[in-house]
Design a protein around this motif. Structure first.
Motif, PDB file in Angstrom:
ATOM      1  N   PHE A 173      23.026 -10.215  53.624  1.00  0.00           N
ATOM      2  CA  PHE A 173      23.314 -11.466  54.254  1.00  0.00           C
ATOM      3  C   PHE A 173      22.636 -11.198  55.578  1.00  0.00           C
ATOM      4  O   PHE A 173      22.687 -10.319  56.242  1.00  0.00           O
ATOM      5  N   GLY A 174      22.497 -12.304  56.288  1.00  0.00           N
ATOM      6  CA  GLY A 174      21.716 -12.526  57.749  1.00  0.00           C
ATOM      7  C   GLY A 174      20.218 -12.192  57.516  1.00  0.00           C
ATOM      8  O   GLY A 174      19.610 -11.635  56.479  1.00  0.00           O
ATOM      9  N   PRO A 175      19.818 -12.436  58.937  1.00  0.00           N
ATOM     10  CA  PRO A 175      18.219 -12.036  58.845  1.00  0.00           C
ATOM     11  C   PRO A 175      17.717 -10.598  58.729  1.00  0.00           C
ATOM     12  O   PRO A 175      18.575  -9.519  58.913  1.00  0.00           O
ATOM     13  N   ALA A 176      16.499 -10.466  58.391  1.00  0.00           N
ATOM     14  CA  ALA A 176      16.233  -8.729  57.991  1.00  0.00           C
ATOM     15  C   ALA A 176      16.097  -8.221  59.349  1.00  0.00           C
ATOM     16  O   ALA A 176      15.817  -8.750  60.524  1.00  0.00           O
ATOM     17  N   ASP A 177      16.445  -6.858  59.372  1.00  0.00           N
ATOM     18  CA  ASP A 177      16.362  -5.808  60.273  1.00  0.00           C
ATOM     19  C   ASP A 177      15.009  -5.416  60.437  1.00  0.00           C
ATOM     20  O   ASP A 177      14.722  -5.000  61.475  1.00  0.00           O
ATOM     21  N   TYR A 178      14.286  -5.208  59.345  1.00  0.00           N
ATOM     22  CA  TYR A 178      12.966  -4.518  59.186  1.00  0.00           C
ATOM     23  C   TYR A 178      12.030  -5.352  58.314  1.00  0.00           C
ATOM     24  O   TYR A 178      12.343  -6.128  57.561  1.00  0.00           O
ATOM     25  N   LEU A 179      10.684  -5.186  58.612  1.00  0.00           N
ATOM     26  CA  LEU A 179       9.592  -5.779  58.106  1.00  0.00           C
ATOM     27  C   LEU A 179       8.797  -4.741  57.645  1.00  0.00           C
ATOM     28  O   LEU A 179       8.851  -3.701  57.944  1.00  0.00           O
ATOM     29  N   ILE A 180       8.148  -5.135  56.370  1.00  0.00           N
ATOM     30  CA  ILE A 180       7.167  -4.064  55.638  1.00  0.00           C
ATOM     31  C   ILE A 180       5.669  -4.608  55.729  1.00  0.00           C
ATOM     32  O   ILE A 180       5.557  -5.628  55.335  1.00  0.00           O
ATOM     33  N   ALA A 181       4.949  -3.789  56.292  1.00  0.00           N
ATOM     34  CA  ALA A 181       3.550  -4.183  56.320  1.00  0.00           C
ATOM     35  C   ALA A 181       2.881  -3.465  55.303  1.00  0.00           C
ATOM     36  O   ALA A 181       2.761  -2.193  55.298  1.00  0.00           O
ATOM     37  N   ILE A 182       1.840  -3.925  54.532  1.00  0.00           N
ATOM     38  CA  ILE A 182       1.199  -3.512  53.498  1.00  0.00           C
ATOM     39  C   ILE A 182      -0.502  -3.542  54.060  1.00  0.00           C
ATOM     40  O   ILE A 182      -0.892  -4.670  54.400  1.00  0.00           O
ATOM     41  N   VAL A 183      -1.057  -2.535  54.261  1.00  0.00           N
ATOM     42  CA  VAL A 183      -2.607  -2.457  54.879  1.00  0.00           C
ATOM     43  C   VAL A 183      -3.375  -1.860  54.005  1.00  0.00           C
ATOM     44  O   VAL A 183      -3.595  -0.609  53.553  1.00  0.00           O
ATOM     45  N   GLU A 184      -4.316  -2.633  53.509  1.00  0.00           N
ATOM     46  CA  GLU A 184      -5.200  -2.394  52.533  1.00  0.00           C
ATOM     47  C   GLU A 184      -6.733  -2.156  53.329  1.00  0.00           C
ATOM     48  O   GLU A 184      -7.236  -3.146  54.017  1.00  0.00           O
ATOM     49  N   ASP A 185      -7.420  -1.206  53.164  1.00  0.00           N
ATOM     50  CA  ASP A 185      -8.886  -1.130  53.813  1.00  0.00           C
ATOM     51  C   ASP A 185      -9.861  -1.779  52.965  1.00  0.00           C
ATOM     52  O   ASP A 185     -10.209  -1.485  51.710  1.00  0.00           O
ATOM     53  N   ILE A 186     -10.325  -2.929  53.912  1.00  0.00           N
ATOM     54  CA  ILE A 186     -11.523  -3.799  53.065  1.00  0.00           C
ATOM     55  C   ILE A 186     -12.536  -3.616  53.677  1.00  0.00           C
ATOM     56  O   ILE A 186     -13.662  -4.399  53.673  1.00  0.00           O
ATOM     57  N   THR A 187     -12.740  -2.610  54.646  1.00  0.00           N
ATOM     58  CA  THR A 187     -14.128  -2.354  55.437  1.00  0.00           C
ATOM     59  C   THR A 187     -15.316  -2.404  54.408  1.00  0.00           C
ATOM     60  O   THR A 187     -16.310  -3.202  54.975  1.00  0.00           O
ATOM     61  N   ALA A 188     -15.414  -1.686  53.670  1.00  0.00           N
ATOM     62  CA  ALA A 188     -16.572  -1.602  52.445  1.00  0.00           C
ATOM     63  C   ALA A 188     -16.924  -3.000  52.271  1.00  0.00           C
ATOM     64  O   ALA A 188     -17.897  -3.502  52.108  1.00  0.00           O
TER      65      ALA A 188
END
Length: 268
Positions: A173-188
């Motif tokens: 119930f209710g808005p999220a307290d936390y977010l999840i960030a997925i970070v993928e290295d695409i430098t190459a």
């Protein structure tokens, strides 16, 4: 395996492990479950012929539910830490980093201590994540799932290109307290794309230079060719007017004229 509490007042035929010095005992065996997944079994040894009590079973079932949540939490943490991509847990109201795995630290070139408590958008190189209050509010309420490609500042100031996905960790119930960030290295990949763009630009420049050179060569060839063709045509005109021209010369003039016209077509 049956998913129910097993009780034994004494060592009976269900007790598969036996040895001479085995003390008489009874036991409760309670499955540790999460939904349909069996995580383990809690075995409590009792005095032989200890009576079966419903109150004890309810307590043990409640205890296994707590254990199951702890096991799932540890599994989630292990998955978080061992993920092949960077993972960061963010405070939904501010975008501050509250948990980050080692891979994320490697990608952005900073230690865990340097990242914890920092706003995630501060890692962006120039215009980046854009975690303004409106975006955070949309993420908290599940109205937005942010996907972008951007540059993150590295520890030595060298930016790393990342593919970033930010989603809310949903609550019942209710808005999220936390977010999840997925970070993928695409430098190459980005470096390869940049190399292709630069190579195409260089090739286009070379083609322009080659075309300009071709025009110059064509111009330089057409002028003397026009003179040669002109003299050959003049000899042909003298022949048509009845001038006394040796046969070999007439044939040579005709051949020169034909070849000159073909060369002129090729140059054009």
């Amino acid at each position: 395996l049956e998913g129910t509490v097993q009780y034994a007042a004494a060592v009976d035929e269900r007790h598969e492990i036996r040895y001479p010095s085995l003390d008489p005992h009874g036991h409760y065996c309670v499955p540790i479950r999460a939904a349909d997944q069996l995580l383990g079994v809690l075995c409590l040894y009792l005095d032989e012929h200890h009576p079966r009590r419903e109150r004890e079973e309810r307590f043990l079932v409640a205890a296994t539910e707590v254990v199951a949540k702890a096991v799932l939490h540890q599994q989630a943490l292990a998955l978080f830490e061992q993920a092949a991509v960077g993972v960061a847990q963010l405070e939904a109201s501010s975008g501050r980093i509250v948990r980050v795995n080692e891979r994320c630290c490697e990608i952005v070139g900073r230690s865990r201590a340097e990242l914890l408590g920092r706003r995630f958008h501060e890692l962006s190189h120039g215009e980046g994540a854009g975690f303004d209050p409106e975006t955070l509010a949309q993420l908290r309420h599940g109205a937005l799932r942010k996907v972008s490609e951007e540059r993150q500042l590295g520890g030595a100031g060298a930016p790393a290109w990342v593919h970033l996905t930010v989603s809310p960790i949903q609550r019942t119930f209710g808005p999220a307290d936390y977010l999840i960030a997925i970070v993928e290295d695409i430098t190459a990949r980005k470096q390869m794309e940049l190399a292709i763009i630069e190579a195409n630009a260089a090739l286009a420049s070379q083609n322009e230079e080659l075309e300009a050179f071709g025009h110059m060569v064509a111009h330089d060839l057409k002028t003397p060719l026009s003179v040669v063709v002109g003299y050959a045509q003049m000899l042909e005109e003298w022949t048509r007017r009845g001038e006394e021209i040796p046969p070999a010369t007439r044939r040579a003039a005709a051949a020169i004229s034909r070849s000159g016209r073909k060369m002129g077509q090729i140059i054009d």
